[in-house]
Structure formats: structure tokens, C-alpha cells
Design a protein around this motif. Structure first.
Motif, PDB file in Angstrom:
ATOM      1  N   THR A  42       0.825  -1.202   0.000  1.00  0.00           N
ATOM      2  CA  THR A  42       0.000   0.000   0.000  1.00  0.00           C
ATOM      3  C   THR A  42       0.861   1.255   0.000  1.00  0.00           C
ATOM      4  N   SER A  43       2.001   1.215   0.777  1.00  0.00           N
ATOM      5  CA  SER A  43       2.812   2.421   0.820  1.00  0.00           C
ATOM      6  C   SER A  43       3.530   2.637  -0.515  1.00  0.00           C
ATOM      7  N   SER A  44       3.987   1.515  -1.136  1.00  0.00           N
ATOM      8  CA  SER A  44       4.682   1.711  -2.408  1.00  0.00           C
ATOM      9  C   SER A  44       3.708   2.179  -3.476  1.00  0.00           C
ATOM     10  N   LYS A  45       2.444   1.726  -3.365  1.00  0.00           N
ATOM     11  CA  LYS A  45       1.439   2.140  -4.343  1.00  0.00           C
ATOM     12  C   LYS A  45       1.254   3.656  -4.291  1.00  0.00           C
ATOM     13  N   LYS A  46       1.264   4.162  -3.033  1.00  0.00           N
ATOM     14  CA  LYS A  46       1.074   5.609  -2.865  1.00  0.00           C
ATOM     15  C   LYS A  46       2.173   6.378  -3.590  1.00  0.00           C
ATOM     16  N   ASN A  47       3.454   5.880  -3.471  1.00  0.00           N
ATOM     17  CA  ASN A  47       4.563   6.571  -4.106  1.00  0.00           C
ATOM     18  C   ASN A  47       4.397   6.618  -5.610  1.00  0.00           C
ATOM     19  N   VAL A  48       3.975   5.481  -6.182  1.00  0.00           N
ATOM     20  CA  VAL A  48       3.795   5.423  -7.637  1.00  0.00           C
ATOM     21  C   VAL A  48       2.755   6.446  -8.066  1.00  0.00           C
ATOM     22  N   GLU A  49       1.668   6.496  -7.279  1.00  0.00           N
ATOM     23  CA  GLU A  49       0.605   7.430  -7.628  1.00  0.00           C
ATOM     24  C   GLU A  49       1.099   8.876  -7.586  1.00  0.00           C
ATOM     25  N   LYS A  50       1.981   9.152  -6.608  1.00  0.00           N
ATOM     26  CA  LYS A  50       2.486  10.517  -6.478  1.00  0.00           C
ATOM     27  C   LYS A  50       3.297  10.921  -7.701  1.00  0.00           C
ATOM     28  N   GLN A  51       4.138   9.964  -8.197  1.00  0.00           N
ATOM     29  CA  GLN A  51       4.991  10.301  -9.339  1.00  0.00           C
ATOM     30  C   GLN A  51       4.163  10.575 -10.592  1.00  0.00           C
ATOM     31  N   GLY A  52       3.199   9.691 -10.872  1.00  0.00           N
ATOM     32  CA  GLY A  52       2.456   9.850 -12.128  1.00  0.00           C
ATOM     33  C   GLY A  52       1.077  10.424 -11.884  1.00  0.00           C
ATOM     34  N   PHE A  53       0.988  11.596 -11.254  1.00  0.00           N
ATOM     35  CA  PHE A  53      -0.333  12.115 -10.912  1.00  0.00           C
ATOM     36  C   PHE A  53      -1.072  12.635 -12.138  1.00  0.00           C
ATOM     37  N   LYS A  54      -2.417  12.635 -12.042  1.00  0.00           N
ATOM     38  CA  LYS A  54      -3.240  13.096 -13.170  1.00  0.00           C
ATOM     39  C   LYS A  54      -3.790  14.480 -12.858  1.00  0.00           C
ATOM     40  N   LEU A  55      -4.036  15.253 -13.913  1.00  0.00           N
ATOM     41  CA  LEU A  55      -4.633  16.567 -13.687  1.00  0.00           C
ATOM     42  C   LEU A  55      -6.149  16.436 -13.656  1.00  0.00           C
ATOM     43  N   PRO A  56      -6.826  17.147 -12.766  1.00  0.00           N
ATOM     44  CA  PRO A  56      -8.283  17.098 -12.769  1.00  0.00           C
ATOM     45  C   PRO A  56      -8.830  17.695 -14.070  1.00  0.00           C
ATOM     46  N   LYS A  57     -10.004  17.179 -14.521  1.00  0.00           N
ATOM     47  CA  LYS A  57     -10.551  17.754 -15.761  1.00  0.00           C
ATOM     48  C   LYS A  57     -12.027  18.106 -15.590  1.00  0.00           C
ATOM     49  N   PRO A  58     -12.549  19.001 -16.432  1.00  0.00           N
ATOM     50  CA  PRO A  58     -13.960  19.391 -16.300  1.00  0.00           C
ATOM     51  C   PRO A  58     -14.869  18.182 -16.508  1.00  0.00           C
ATOM     52  N   ILE A  59     -15.939  18.124 -15.750  1.00  0.00           N
ATOM     53  CA  ILE A  59     -16.821  16.957 -15.802  1.00  0.00           C
ATOM     54  C   ILE A  59     -17.419  16.795 -17.196  1.00  0.00           C
ATOM     55  N   SER A  60     -17.608  17.930 -17.893  1.00  0.00           N
ATOM     56  CA  SER A  60     -18.203  17.856 -19.232  1.00  0.00           C
ATOM     57  C   SER A  60     -17.271  17.205 -20.250  1.00  0.00           C
ATOM     58  N   ASN A  61     -15.962  17.138 -19.936  1.00  0.00           N
ATOM     59  CA  ASN A  61     -15.015  16.542 -20.892  1.00  0.00           C
ATOM     60  C   ASN A  61     -14.800  15.053 -20.676  1.00  0.00           C
ATOM     61  N   ILE A  62     -15.469  14.494 -19.675  1.00  0.00           N
ATOM     62  CA  ILE A  62     -15.239  13.075 -19.383  1.00  0.00           C
ATOM     63  C   ILE A  62     -16.050  12.225 -20.348  1.00  0.00           C
ATOM     64  N   ASN A  63     -15.356  11.292 -21.005  1.00  0.00           N
ATOM     65  CA  ASN A  63     -16.035  10.398 -21.950  1.00  0.00           C
ATOM     66  C   ASN A  63     -16.672   9.249 -21.197  1.00  0.00           C
ATOM     67  N   TYR A  64     -17.783   8.782 -21.705  1.00  0.00           N
ATOM     68  CA  TYR A  64     -18.399   7.593 -21.116  1.00  0.00           C
ATOM     69  C   TYR A  64     -19.067   6.807 -22.218  1.00  0.00           C
ATOM     70  N   SER A  65     -19.269   5.537 -21.948  1.00  0.00           N
ATOM     71  CA  SER A  65     -19.929   4.729 -22.966  1.00  0.00           C
ATOM     72  C   SER A  65     -21.318   4.369 -22.492  1.00  0.00           C
ATOM     73  N   GLU A  66     -22.250   4.289 -23.427  1.00  0.00           N
ATOM     74  CA  GLU A  66     -23.651   4.001 -23.070  1.00  0.00           C
ATOM     75  C   GLU A  66     -23.791   2.579 -22.525  1.00  0.00           C
ATOM     76  N   ASN A  67     -22.970   1.680 -23.101  1.00  0.00           N
ATOM     77  CA  ASN A  67     -23.159   0.266 -22.769  1.00  0.00           C
ATOM     78  C   ASN A  67     -22.343  -0.160 -21.571  1.00  0.00           C
ATOM     79  N   ILE A  68     -22.519   0.544 -20.470  1.00  0.00           N
ATOM     80  CA  ILE A  68     -21.688   0.171 -19.339  1.00  0.00           C
ATOM     81  C   ILE A  68     -22.357  -0.871 -18.447  1.00  0.00           C
ATOM     82  N   ARG A  69     -23.614  -1.205 -18.761  1.00  0.00           N
ATOM     83  CA  ARG A  69     -24.284  -2.221 -17.937  1.00  0.00           C
ATOM     84  C   ARG A  69     -24.402  -3.535 -18.690  1.00  0.00           C
ATOM     85  N   LEU A  70     -24.000  -4.617 -18.030  1.00  0.00           N
ATOM     86  CA  LEU A  70     -24.108  -5.937 -18.645  1.00  0.00           C
ATOM     87  C   LEU A  70     -25.386  -6.596 -18.151  1.00  0.00           C
ATOM     88  N   ASN A  71     -26.108  -7.190 -19.093  1.00  0.00           N
ATOM     89  CA  ASN A  71     -27.321  -7.908 -18.735  1.00  0.00           C
ATOM     90  C   ASN A  71     -26.906  -9.249 -18.133  1.00  0.00           C
TER      91      ASN A  71
END
Ligand code: TYD
Ligand code: MG
Length: 453
Positions: A42-71
């Protein structure tokens, strides 16, 4: 090497402490503390996350797919999940031993024919799973079975076969070789669940976990498991009856009011599509102590029979037993009945039962409970074409409930001629429903006068 950090966690409420405690200061439970080792991963995971951090983005720019539910090819489970299984999500299904969790999940694995489903069992051997499949009379070439308990082996096997859904039966039997605690301990359960959740998110596939329930109805292992997953479903029912209820307790992707109803048959679980039909006993004669309630559970309206037996007590304090209904609420209704309607029950034993082994949370059942108690007390049957739907308040007033139209419609469809409702619901009834008379009452005294002939 990073130092291992040990904390002690209460299995009941997930309270954490740096030292071992006999009694939990948060929830007051005794003997619920267990060691939780925070491993290096868990501690090493935190370090990795710190190095390759992501920038926050506007909610309107987030892509999603319609077919996210499996029957999942099972009407009831699809509905309880909110319309199917969301890809990348983790669902936990809890239930007492023998209630039918493995049956339900193997059945789903067999019904989903167009996708590869990996069914991992840490409890049964391949032969035992095969025997269960033969019993269900359902077969599928895309259902892969793995009898394994080691999480690393499970995930490697999964990488080889690339399944669309993974089922783990059960999370308490799975262990990681990274730590030495025994299977089912808080550390093992949490670490394995963590790995599975990561895997589901990375591969974008849904994972269903089975979780055992302890005698007192809690998910065995840490409460934190419930916080970690996206959806928690509970499989319940009285093992002596054939009916099983699948209830949603937490759902990040849907409503938590939904229930699914199944019947356990000799060839697996069958969906019950018209619960009112099967739950109302097909009685010819009118019996005292029986009343029918129109309840609403999620999107469905179900007619349920409440049964009461009121008899003189031979003990200093009368017996009060309730199946399927909160006993404290029953005691409250009895007190209201005695004080406000003069029905003397304080020297009577009262037994209450919801037919079919169901448990009902809808407050609209109050009036039906009161009616069945009055009926048994007076030993006078209620007309079998009568039905009830209202909450009862502390001063004996009949309180309104939501979805009256749906309740009245269902009662009419099942052939009832009269439905008793709160007078405050009069304006909520949108249309005049044919073949049924709505009786609006304001206090339990009105009820006593109308139902006892
Ligand atoms: P199971 O799915 O093993 O329960 P769990 O995984 O929750 O512990 O269910 C076991 C019960 O179901 C057992 O008492 C036998 C019964 N059963 C049937 O009645 N019909 C069936 O087709 C199957 C497979 C099981
Ligand atoms: Mg099982």
C-alpha cells in the motif's frame, strides 16, 4: 524495507485503534478487535501514484460509454442492480450459509452465454460445482470454473482467459501469499478485496464477491468490505420456506429500495414474476387473524398476508414473538391499540407472522398488522376481499403512505373489493380505479368499527 504498521480494527464497525481492545469504544461490542497489517504494497502504491499524478478535468469533458451495464440474464438480479451489472464495479452478495448464494451465482454464470464468465470457488471442488450445474439443468460453454484460493493464481488465470465477468465464491476463503494471516482474517479479506477492486477497475470488468454472514446477521470479516465495494446485496429468507429475497443495501449505481424474489426449486432458483399471486395463500374459508397488506418494495407492489395469534397468557409477562416484522414496532402498535382503541392485549400472548418467510420494511404494513391482531383478538375473520395500506401513528391516527395508486391498482388486479387507506391519501389517488372501493379512515377506532362485523 518499509516497516509493517499494525492497527487493530473492530469487525463490527471498523473502528481502528493502535492497541488491542477487549471492548470497542465506538459500538460497544466485545471481542471484535482483530489485527490489521498494513503491508508494504500500500505504501509503495502511494509513491507510484504521487509520481504519475493526473490533472483534474472538467466533468463535461469526461467520456463515457452508453453500454456500461451488462445484462446478467436474470430479471430479478438485473432489477436489484439497477438495470444490470456496471462494468468495472464490484458487487458483494452476503447471506447466511445455505441460503443459495452459490446457486444464484453459478446459475447466472451459466445463463450468460455470450460472454466468458469465470466462476472461482474457494469452497467447492470442480466436481461439486459440476454436480450443482447438472442439478440446475443449465449448461454453457462460456462458463469457466476454477477451484482456487490464492488470489495471485486467480488473477494470473484470469489474465490468461480474459473473462467478461468474474465471480468469487467466497471472499473469506481467498488468501494472498504476501501476508501470513489465516483465510478470513481482516487483513486477508481486506488485502484480497483491494486487489480484486483494483483488477476490476484496471480491466474494466465487473466482479461479484460472495460474503458470509455471521450468526448475528453481519457480513463476516471487516465492515470495511462494505465500504470498499460499489454495491452490497443481501440474500435472505427463511430456509424453511422456498422464497428468497435479494435486497440492495448499498448501490452506487442504482436505488437501494429494490428487491428480487426467487423461489428455491429442485433445479435452482426461479424468478418470481408475480409475487402477490404466490404469496397470498389460496384459502377458501375466512380465518380470524389474517389480513392482507398492499406493500411497495422498489418498483414493485406486492400483496402480502399478515397473520396474528392473540391468546391468553399463562406467564407473568406475556410472550411477544414476531417473524418478518420489527418486534419493537409490534409492541408499539399493541400499546396504541390498547390505549387508543381499548383492545386489551396487555394480558395476551401475541404472535405475528408475515406469510412466506418475508421481511417487510414498508410502514404501510402497520394497518394490516393492527387489523390481523384485532381480528384474532375478537376471533372474527376479516372479509377476504379486504386489503389494507397505511401507517399507524402513536396517537392511533392513520397516516398517509406513498404510491397509493399503485397499491390500489394491484389490489384491484388481485380481485380485492375494498382497500383501507388513510383519509390524508384521498387527494393522492389520481383516478377512480374500477372494481375496488377505497375506504378512507382517520383513526384505528374507525378500523375496529368497520372490519369487525
Ligand atoms: P447454496 O447455494 O449452496 O447456499 P450458500 O452458497 O448460500 O451457502 O444453497 C444450498 C441450498 O440450496 C441447499 O440447502 C440445497 C438447496 N438447493 C436446492 O434446493 N435446489 C438446487 O437446485 C440447488 C443447487 C440447491
Ligand atoms: Mg456457497
Amino acid at each position: 524495507m518499509a516497516k509493517e504498521k499494525i492497527v487493530y480494527v473492530c469487525k463490527n464497525c471498523s473502528y481502528q485503534s493502535s492497541s488491542f481492545l477487549g471492548k470497542c469504544p465506538e459500538c460497544g461490542a466485545w471481542g471484535t478487535f482483530e489485527e490489521l497489517v498494513n503491508t508494504n504494497t500500500t505504501s509503495s502504491k502511494k509513491n507510484v501514484e504521487k509520481q504519475g499524478f493526473k490533472l483534474p478535468k472538467p466533468i463535461s469533458n469526461i467520456n463515457y460509454s452508453e453500454n456500461i451495464r451488462l445484462n446478467v440474464e436474470d430479471k430479478e438480479l438485473n432489477r436489484v442492480l439497477g438495470g444490470g451489472l456496471v462494468v468495472g464495479s464490484v458487487v458483494l452478495i452476503g447471506g447466511e450459509p445455505g441460503i443459495g448464494k452459490s446457486t444464484l451465482l453459478l446459475q447466472i454464470a451459466l445463463k450468460i452465454k455470450n460472454r466468458t464468465v469465470l466462476y472461482v470457488s474457494g469452497e467447492e471442488s470442480e466436481e461439486q460445482i459440476k454436480l450443482r450445474q447438472l442439478r440446475m439443468k443449465e449448461s454453457s460453454d462460456s462458463c469457466l470454473v476454477l477451484a482456487e484460493t490464492n488470489i495471485e493464481n486467480i488473477l494470473s488465470a484470469s489474465d490468461e482467459v480474459n473473462p467478461s465477468i468474474i465471480i468469487i465464491d467466497s471472499i473469506q476463503t481467498i488468501t494472498t501469499s504476501e501476508i501470513e494471516n489465516y483465510a478470513g482474517s481482516i487483513t486477508q479479506v481486506r488485502t484480497c478485496a483491494d486487489k480484486l477492486i483494483d483488477y476490476a477497475k484496471n480491466k474494466n470488468i465487473p466482479i461479484i464477491l460472495v460474503g458470509h454472514i455471521t450468526k448475528d446477521g453481519m457480513l463476516a470479516g471487516p465492515k470495511i468490505l462494505e465500504h470498499m465495494v460499489d454495491t452490497v446485496l443481501q440474500f435472505e429468507g427463511d430456509k424453511n420456506y422456498g422464497y428468497r429475497i435479494l435486497r440492495s443495501i448499498k448501490n452506487r449505481f442504482g436505488s437501494t429500495n429494490e428487491i428480487g424474489i426467487y423461489e428455491m426449486t429442485s433445479f435452482g432458483l426461479q424468478c418470481v414474476e408475480n409475487p402477490s399471486k404466490v404469496l397470498l395463500s389460496q384459502r377458501e374459508e375466512e380465518l380470524s387473524g389474517v389480513a392482507i397488506c398492499a406493500t411497495v418494495e422498489g418498483k414493485r407492489t406486492i400483496l402480502i398476508e399478515t397473520q396474528a395469534l392473540v391468546s391468553p397468557t399463562y406467564y407473568s409477562s406475556p410472550q411477544r414473538i414476531s417473524n418478518g416484522f420489527d418486534i419493537r414496532r409490534m409492541n408499539m402498535l399493541l400499546a396504541v391499540l390498547e390505549k387508543k382503541a381499548g383492545v386489551k392485549v396487555s394480558n395476551k400472548d401475541v404472535f405475528l407472522n408475515i406469510a412466506g418467510g418475508l421481511r417487510v420494511n414498508d410502514p404501510a404494513i402497520d394497518l394490516s398488522i393492527i387489523a390481523s391482531i384485532i381480528s384474532s383478538h375478537q376471533d372474527t375473520p376479516i372479509d377476504k376481499k379486504y386489503c389494507f395500506a397505511a401507517e399507524v401513528g402513536l396517537s392511533g391516527e392513520i397516516r398517509p403512505i406513498p404510491y397509493v395508486d399503485r397499491r390500489v391498482n394491484e389490489a384491484a388486479a388481485m380481485g380485492f373489493k375494498k382497500i383501507f387507506l388513510s383519509k390524508y391519501n384521498k387527494d393522492n389517488l389520481q383516478e377512480k380505479i374500477k372494481n375496488i372501493e377505497s375506504v378512507f379512515i382517520s383513526s384505528i377506532n374507525d378500523l375496529v368499527e368497520t372490519i369487525i362485523k
